[in-house]
Design a protein around this motif. Structure first.
Motif, PDB file in Angstrom:
ATOM      1  N   LYS A  82      40.748  36.601  42.183  1.00 56.32           N
ATOM      2  CA  LYS A  82      41.011  38.022  42.383  1.00 56.32           C
ATOM      3  C   LYS A  82      42.320  38.230  43.127  1.00 56.32           C
ATOM      4  N   HIS A  83      42.527  37.473  44.217  1.00 56.61           N
ATOM      5  CA  HIS A  83      43.743  37.629  45.007  1.00 56.61           C
ATOM      6  C   HIS A  83      44.974  37.213  44.216  1.00 56.61           C
ATOM      7  N   SER A  86      45.772  39.899  41.617  1.00 54.77           N
ATOM      8  CA  SER A  86      46.306  41.112  42.254  1.00 54.77           C
ATOM      9  C   SER A  86      47.786  40.955  42.563  1.00 54.77           C
ATOM     10  N   SER A 201      47.525  40.744  47.853  1.00 52.54           N
ATOM     11  CA  SER A 201      46.294  40.097  47.392  1.00 52.54           C
ATOM     12  C   SER A 201      45.069  41.002  47.511  1.00 52.54           C
ATOM     13  N   SER A 203      45.339  44.426  47.360  1.00 48.38           N
ATOM     14  CA  SER A 203      45.748  45.753  46.910  1.00 48.38           C
ATOM     15  C   SER A 203      44.788  46.332  45.879  1.00 48.38           C
ATOM     16  N   CYS A 204      44.807  47.648  45.804  1.00 50.28           N
ATOM     17  CA  CYS A 204      43.928  48.375  44.893  1.00 50.28           C
ATOM     18  C   CYS A 204      44.787  49.293  44.030  1.00 50.28           C
TER      19      CYS A 204
END
Length: 222
Positions: A82-83, A86, A201, A203-204
């Motif tokens: 995921k990180h 991102s 890493s 962040s949205c």
């Protein structure tokens, strides 16, 4: 006939990385871990320049004399992918022309077989290696310069940093990207003390109809 990135040799990838370092219009490129081991002295402790919650950062030295920062993510189950994604996705969305965000030069995601000890036996295991390559900013992070009013940076420089961070955040928010972990350690400084926002890493990215989001996980810095 053009050569696809996966068919390029290590020397060709190295040449592409050196070119990307000098060409601010170049986007991030896929890099082999063998190349990143070479430029970091096999991730030598002597090359370590920082460590965070999700990885260690090493100084990578290129044959041309250039320097980059190589972040090796920790193998945290369910989180490193995921990180990693991102960081890469935000770099592509933000583009390469924003002077107040750190440039992502390259990335690496490779599966390696490693020998591990398990119950007094040695076994082969698959380990996913994920790394990110950024431009190297020699002045370090903003946290190293924070002080009281009687010492430290001139007020003109402090204002330049404040203004630059605000401009960088405004640029991100216009693209519906929320950093989620903005802090002095995630603001890096170049030779001219120009601030660059780093570490996306957590962040949205909001969708077109969103103006806010609720995080279900307690992540980031308290």
């Amino acid at each position: 006939m053009s050569v696809s990135p996966t068919e390029m040799t290590d020397s060709e990838k190295l040449a592409a990385l050196e070119k990307a370092l000098l060409d601010e219009s170049a986007g991030p490129i896929d890099l082999p871990i063998s190349l990143l081991k070479t430029i970091t002295g096999n991730f030598s402790k002597a090359r370590e320049i920082g460590q965070g919650s999700y990885g260690v950062v090493y100084k990578g030295e290129l044959p041309s004399g250039g320097t980059i920062a190589v972040k090796k993510l920790f193998p945290i189950a369910g989180m490193e992918d995921k990180h990693f994604k991102s960081e890469v996705e935000v770099a592509c969305l933000v583009g390469v022309k924003q002077k107040h965000t750190v440039r992502l030069l390259g990335y690496c995601s490779e599966m390696q077989q490693v020998m591990i000890s398990y119950h007094d036996e040695f076994l082969w295991a698959n380990l996913q290696q994920r790394l990110l390559c950024f431009e190297y900013l020699p002045k370090g992070c903003l946290a190293d310069y924070l002080s009281d009013a009687s010492c430290g940076l001139p007020w003109t420089t402090r204002y330049q940093i404040i203004k630059g961070v605000c401009e960088g955040l405004h640029y991100l928010h216009q693209r519906r990207i929320i950093h989620m972990d903005l802090k002095p350690r995630n603001v890096l400084l170049d030779d001219n003390m120009t601030p660059r926002i780093a570490d996306f890493s957590l962040s949205c990215r909001l969708s077109e109809n969103q103006s806010w989001a609720i995080s279900e996980d307690m992540v980031g810095t308290m």
